[in-house]
Design an enzyme around this catalytic site. Sequence first.
Site, PDB file in Angstrom:
ATOM      1  N   LYS A 125     -11.243  -5.487  -3.370  1.00  0.00           N
ATOM      2  CA  LYS A 125     -12.353  -4.535  -3.413  1.00  0.00           C
ATOM      3  C   LYS A 125     -11.930  -3.215  -4.033  1.00  0.00           C
ATOM      4  O   LYS A 125     -12.745  -2.490  -4.564  1.00  0.00           O
ATOM      5  CB  LYS A 125     -12.812  -4.226  -1.982  1.00  0.00           C
ATOM      6  CG  LYS A 125     -13.532  -5.326  -1.290  1.00  0.00           C
ATOM      7  CD  LYS A 125     -14.381  -4.689  -0.192  1.00  0.00           C
ATOM      8  CE  LYS A 125     -14.475  -5.525   1.045  1.00  0.00           C
ATOM      9  NZ  LYS A 125     -13.769  -4.947   2.199  1.00  0.00           N
ATOM     10  N   LYS A 185       0.839  -1.214   0.000  1.00  0.00           N
ATOM     11  CA  LYS A 185       0.000   0.000   0.000  1.00  0.00           C
ATOM     12  C   LYS A 185       0.860   1.244   0.000  1.00  0.00           C
ATOM     13  O   LYS A 185       0.598   2.189  -0.738  1.00  0.00           O
ATOM     14  CB  LYS A 185      -0.902   0.026   1.241  1.00  0.00           C
ATOM     15  CG  LYS A 185      -2.182  -0.776   1.109  1.00  0.00           C
ATOM     16  CD  LYS A 185      -3.111  -0.450   2.275  1.00  0.00           C
ATOM     17  CE  LYS A 185      -4.137  -1.546   2.479  1.00  0.00           C
ATOM     18  NZ  LYS A 185      -4.827  -1.428   3.775  1.00  0.00           N
ATOM     19  N   LYS A 207      -4.437 -10.743  -6.324  1.00  0.00           N
ATOM     20  CA  LYS A 207      -5.564 -11.137  -5.474  1.00  0.00           C
ATOM     21  C   LYS A 207      -6.810 -10.350  -5.869  1.00  0.00           C
ATOM     22  O   LYS A 207      -6.711  -9.153  -6.159  1.00  0.00           O
ATOM     23  CB  LYS A 207      -5.153 -10.819  -4.033  1.00  0.00           C
ATOM     24  CG  LYS A 207      -6.173 -11.053  -2.978  1.00  0.00           C
ATOM     25  CD  LYS A 207      -5.728 -10.439  -1.663  1.00  0.00           C
ATOM     26  CE  LYS A 207      -5.982  -8.952  -1.611  1.00  0.00           C
ATOM     27  NZ  LYS A 207      -5.902  -8.331  -0.297  1.00  0.00           N
TER      28      LYS A 207
HETATM   29  P1  AMP Z   1     -11.299  -6.987   3.125  1.00  0.00           P
HETATM   30  O1  AMP Z   1     -11.831  -6.993   1.724  1.00  0.00           O
HETATM   31  O2  AMP Z   1      -9.853  -6.594   3.164  1.00  0.00           O
HETATM   32  O3  AMP Z   1     -12.145  -6.247   4.102  1.00  0.00           O
HETATM   33  O4  AMP Z   1     -11.311  -8.499   3.590  1.00  0.00           O
HETATM   34  C1  AMP Z   1     -12.362  -9.122   4.291  1.00  0.00           C
HETATM   35  C2  AMP Z   1     -12.104 -10.619   4.394  1.00  0.00           C
HETATM   36  O5  AMP Z   1     -12.104 -11.208   3.081  1.00  0.00           O
HETATM   37  C3  AMP Z   1     -10.749 -10.982   4.995  1.00  0.00           C
HETATM   38  O6  AMP Z   1     -10.892 -12.133   5.803  1.00  0.00           O
HETATM   39  C4  AMP Z   1      -9.883 -11.287   3.805  1.00  0.00           C
HETATM   40  O7  AMP Z   1      -8.843 -12.184   4.090  1.00  0.00           O
HETATM   41  C5  AMP Z   1     -10.900 -11.925   2.855  1.00  0.00           C
HETATM   42  N1  AMP Z   1     -10.497 -11.719   1.453  1.00  0.00           N
HETATM   43  C6  AMP Z   1     -10.318 -10.530   0.828  1.00  0.00           C
HETATM   44  N2  AMP Z   1      -9.959 -10.710  -0.453  1.00  0.00           N
HETATM   45  C7  AMP Z   1      -9.907 -12.060  -0.645  1.00  0.00           C
HETATM   46  C8  AMP Z   1      -9.588 -12.896  -1.769  1.00  0.00           C
HETATM   47  N3  AMP Z   1      -9.263 -12.367  -2.948  1.00  0.00           N
HETATM   48  N4  AMP Z   1      -9.635 -14.229  -1.604  1.00  0.00           N
HETATM   49  C9  AMP Z   1      -9.967 -14.774  -0.404  1.00  0.00           C
HETATM   50  N5  AMP Z   1     -10.273 -14.044   0.687  1.00  0.00           N
HETATM   51  C10 AMP Z   1     -10.251 -12.712   0.579  1.00  0.00           C
END
Ligand code: AMP
Length: 327
Positions: free
Chosen positions: A196, A112, A193
């Site tokens: 969002k 980041k 990956k």
């Molecule tokens: P975030 O989008 O960073 O708020 O992530 C929320 C949850 O989703 C966390 O437990 C992350 O590890 C999981 N997560 C986010 N992106 C992925 C992805 N591409 N594949 C699997 N898990 C994900």
Amino acid sequence: MKTRVFSGMQPSGNLHIGNYLGALKNWVRIQSDYECIFCIVDLHAITAYQNPAELRAKIEEIAALYLAAGIDPGECSIMVQSSVHAHAELAWMLTCVTPVGWLERMTQYKAKSAKLESVGDGILQYPVLMAADILLYQAGIVPVGEDQAQHLELTRDIAQRFNSLYGDTFVVPGTSLPAVGARVMGLDDPTQKMSKSATGANHAVALLDPPDRIRKTIMRATTDSNPAVDFETAGPGVLNLISIYQAFSGSADDEVKRHFTGMRYGDLKKQVAEMVISHVEPFQQRYRQIVSEPGYLAGVLREGAERVAPIADDTVRTVKQRMGLYT
Ligand code: AMP
Ligand code: TRP
């Protein structure tokens, strides 16, 4: 007493199938086996600028998606991080036992901060706040996707350091990753990956995308130069599509191998798209129902915060006593 589980997601961007397969699906699966707290981590979201009105709306959207995916508010506490003061308070106390070097080593921080001209302090502190979220409730298990594994190791290091400086205070939490779907890759670029914050139109399938949009995104997914599935030589794009199918269907490895070997990519994509749609369409129906009930969500979030705040206050009181702060 049941082991406590804590996890959360940031109310920024649109929840996608990576969030579902990496985390939310696991939450639903284990919710009746543990005492679960599922949080909407708005204080983490503001480490990058958020439009206030949009953030406010996103918080409720994420809460509604937790419920639509099958989290039962009768069984679990669903709450917003900023509505329980102790998260920010404990984060400061943990900051004071955390060497900067530990934070600078985090791969998410490095990725980041490399993209920013001016790096906000919140981006560095981010995993300390995450440690506070978890340690506040003495959670034993934290179900997340693979990208959070390093942050959880840091959480354990912080807990152990605090415990050795001030006496046994925190439960040292374990990580729970799903067997399939722990790291869903971007459909436009399977070396990245699914995220969002990525902007590409064909990068992710959001949980609220209409079925036609989902079909388009998956049909356009990057594959490789083979015409059909060959597990020996398949590139990451094809393996990603297959693991999305497998994670949704719950099929075993050998079943998936048998089913897809030799299948042309066009047919593979159609099958993946229909599998995804058959799972997310029912969420979308429940989501529309949930948001159409005035006051329902606000009530769930209020109740969740009221249920967990005393646990959090208790921990902060103990931490203050241990550290010699004024209580
Ligand atoms: P975030 O989008 O960073 O708020 O992530 C929320 C949850 O989703 C966390 O437990 C992350 O590890 C999981 N997560 C986010 N992106 C992925 C992805 N591409 N594949 C699997 N898990 C994900
Ligand atoms: N950092 C996590 C993510 O981006 C979200 C998060 C914040 C979290 N606090 C948490 C996850 C506590 C698990 C436990 O995915």
